[in-house]
Structures are given as C-alpha cells and as structure tokens.
Design an enzyme around this catalytic site. Structure first.
Site, PDB file in Angstrom:
ATOM      1  N   ASP A 189      49.692  -3.203  70.003  1.00  0.00           N
ATOM      2  CA  ASP A 189      50.212  -4.778  70.714  1.00  0.00           C
ATOM      3  C   ASP A 189      49.553  -5.493  69.755  1.00  0.00           C
ATOM      4  OD1 ASP A 189      51.064  -6.680  72.241  1.00  0.00           O
ATOM      5  OD2 ASP A 189      50.138  -5.814  74.386  1.00  0.00           O
ATOM      6  N   HIS A 232      55.803  -2.053  68.490  1.00  0.00           N
ATOM      7  CA  HIS A 232      55.067  -2.968  69.418  1.00  0.00           C
ATOM      8  C   HIS A 232      53.752  -3.539  68.869  1.00  0.00           C
ATOM      9  CE1 HIS A 232      54.585  -4.780  73.750  1.00  0.00           C
ATOM     10  NE2 HIS A 232      53.941  -5.619  72.914  1.00  0.00           N
ATOM     11  N   GLU A 262      55.368  -5.961  82.313  1.00  0.00           N
ATOM     12  CA  GLU A 262      53.669  -5.765  82.027  1.00  0.00           C
ATOM     13  C   GLU A 262      53.045  -6.418  83.147  1.00  0.00           C
ATOM     14  OE1 GLU A 262      50.408  -6.899  78.609  1.00  0.00           O
ATOM     15  OE2 GLU A 262      52.344  -7.971  78.874  1.00  0.00           O
TER      16      GLU A 262
END
Length: 337
Positions: free
Chosen positions: A277, A16, A199
């Site tokens: 991220d 990710h 999220e």
C-alpha cells in the site's frame, strides 16, 4: 530454510503500491532541500512521530503534505528507484504501480513531469534490477468526476504507457458510483480498471465497483467478508483482492495482525494477494507484509505459494509472461523441497 528466507526467495508481484506512499522521511528532506521547500518538521524523527494515524483521513493529510516536495522529473525518478531497490530485495519481480497525478497537477506540477520521471525510474529498474512494472493512474475520489475527466484528458498522450486506472483517497462518503462515467470512458480507451473498495467503506461499495464501474480487480476488499452473497460472487468470478495487512493495522482497520482476515479469505476461496500500500507510512515494504502476516496468522507453505501465484494470475501481465512466473515459482518450491 526459515520461513523468512523462503518468503524472500519466493517470486512475487506487488499489485497495490502507491508510489507517493513510498516517500521515506530521509528522501522527503533531501528533495525538500533540493527544491528549496521548507517542511513543517525539524527532523526525520519528527516526521516518523507524525505517522501515528488512527484512520485513513489522518494518513491522507500528511501524505499530501509530504508529496509537496516532488517537483521535477528527477524527483519522481528518484522516488521510483528508491522503492524498486527495496522491493527487488524482497523477491519482487513485477509491480503494478499506482500514481496520483491530481496530487501534483493541483499544485502546478505538469502531468508530463510526473509520468516522465516515473517512466524513467521504471525503465532503469527493469534494466538494473530485473523488476518489470506498469502504471495505474488513480483518480482521487474526494475530488469530483469532472476533475477525473480532466486528468484522463491530460493522460491521453501517454495512454500507450498506462496499463489502467484506479480510484483511491478518502473512501467514506465517496462511493464508486460517483465515478461511473469516467470509468466507462477509461474502459473505452482500452484501460484496465481497479478501485479501492471495502477498506473503510461498506460492502455496498464493493458491489458498486463490480456493477457500476466494471472493475477487473478490487483493492482491499476486507469488508466484503461481511456479505456472504458478495463473497460467493467474488469467488465465482475469481476476482483478485489486493490486500494490505500492515496498512490495515496502521489505519486501525484491524487492531491486531493476528485478527487479520487474510487467512480466512484464502480459506473461503477468495483470490487474495499480499501488498504494502503506502510502505513508508505503514511500517513495511512487501517483504515485511509477507513475513509479519505469515508469522501472525501461521500461514502454511502452501498458502504462501498460493499468494505468490495469485499475485501473478491477478496481474495484468500477458498470459505467456504469467505462465513463466508461475513456472519460476514451481521451480523455486521444488528446489527447496
């Protein structure tokens, strides 16, 4: 051996990572100067001061602004290589890298320029750093599905070099169901499917990603813990969650890393992984996410090894390659015991 040293040497993958989110202020200024683009910041320090987010949308506003300095193939290659150098130092062996073509095509940068630059950086990283990688094209969920279909069409000449598609950008108000048709079309073209869900969005978005998009992996998934039936299903299906602790902290998804649900996820049997991220914006690359989260939650050596193995078994690598990485982890652990 300290925990930090153990983590650094532990073979791991990153599943990710938004490559545009690895654009450090220094490189932003360098590319802006190279391309004659004036930035609304006077210094690197001004940029870093702007990284005080309170939610996902605050972050996205500056994220898209920063990406405006990326114009040429060399820009995208330099961006990729800067990231790979950092992640290689963290013991990362493989990356499944998100990119947002609509962020660039919407401002006149051709799809070809974006992907050719990234592919060049990826090739050099494998040769010089020993880090393998694959591409996941992300559709921007704040745009409509027709725009996503246009992006899929742009990608057609490169589908043999794209591993999968994903879904990112503003989650709230843009449920996965909005993109069911384009995900079906992507699957029909042989692409793997992932999606950001749970999220900031509710557990219902995770259900939609599973049932309406048919995803192979869930990105984030934190709020799945609010739904016991959903947790049970994710465990039963062995669904990988690509969890990003420092991102969650920076965006106020959690307010203290000690309260992060990662350890609870592992305890429940969820197949969680650790990822960065958008590391330039969220205060840490892969290694920092591992060490800071481990310190905050008191992760055990066994839990760290589980996370490393999950990062490979949750990847889209061929089975024989996954087996080789798992053997490397076992050899590393045995050597250090």
């Amino acid at each position: 051996m300290t925990t930090a040293d153990f983590i650094r040497g532990l073979p791991k993958a990153e599943l990710h990572l938004h490559i545009e989110g690895s654009l450090e202020p220094e490189l932003m200024f360098e590319l802006g100067k190279r391309n004659g683009i004036a930035l609304p910041f006077k210094s690197v320090e001004d940029v870093r001061a702007a990284y005080a987010f309170s939610n996902l949308q605050d972050f996205l506003d500056i994220y898209y602004q920063g990406a405006g300095v990326l114009i040429t193939e060399d820009d995208f290659k330099d961006l990729a290589l800067a990231y790979f150098r950092r992640v290689a130092a963290d013991g990362c062996k493989h990356v499944e890298l998100f990119f947002d073509p609509q962020t660039h095509t919407d401002r006149g940068v051709p799809f070809r320029v974006v992907i050719e630059g990234l592919l060049a950086g990826m090739k050099e990283a494998e040769t010089s750093l020993g880090v393998t990688s694959s591409l996941i094209l992300c559709y921007l969920r704040h745009l409509d599905e027709d725009a996503a279909f246009a992006t899929l069409k742009d990608a057609e000449p490169y589908l043999d070099r794209i591993m999968g598609v994903g879904l990112d950008s503003s989650e709230v108000g843009h449920p996965p169901s909005k993109f069911a048709r384009v995900f079906k079309a992507s699957r029909e073209r042989g692409l793997k499917l992932v999606a950001h869900a749970g999220e900031e969005g509710p557990p219902a978005y995770v259900w939609e990603a599973l049932d309406l998009l048919g995803v192979d992996r869930i990105d984030h998934g934190n709020r799945a813990l609010e739904d016991a039936a959903l947790v049970k299903r994710l465990v039963a299906e062995g669904m990988t969650l690509t969890v990003c602790p420092l991102s969650n902290l920076k965006l106020c998804v959690v307010h203290d890393l000690k309260a992060h649900p990662l350890k609870k996820m592992l305890g429940l049997g969820l197949k969680a992984t650790l990822n960065s991220d958008d590391p330039a914006y969220f205060g840490g690359y892969l290694g920092a996410n591992w060490t800071q989260t481990s310190d905050a939650l008191g992760l055990t050596k066994d839990e760290l090894v589980t996370l490393a193995k999950n990062s490979f078994t949750g990847s889209f690598l061929p089975p024989q390659t996954i087996a080789r990485h798992l053997a490397d982890i076992d050899a590393y652990v045995a050597k250090g015991s």
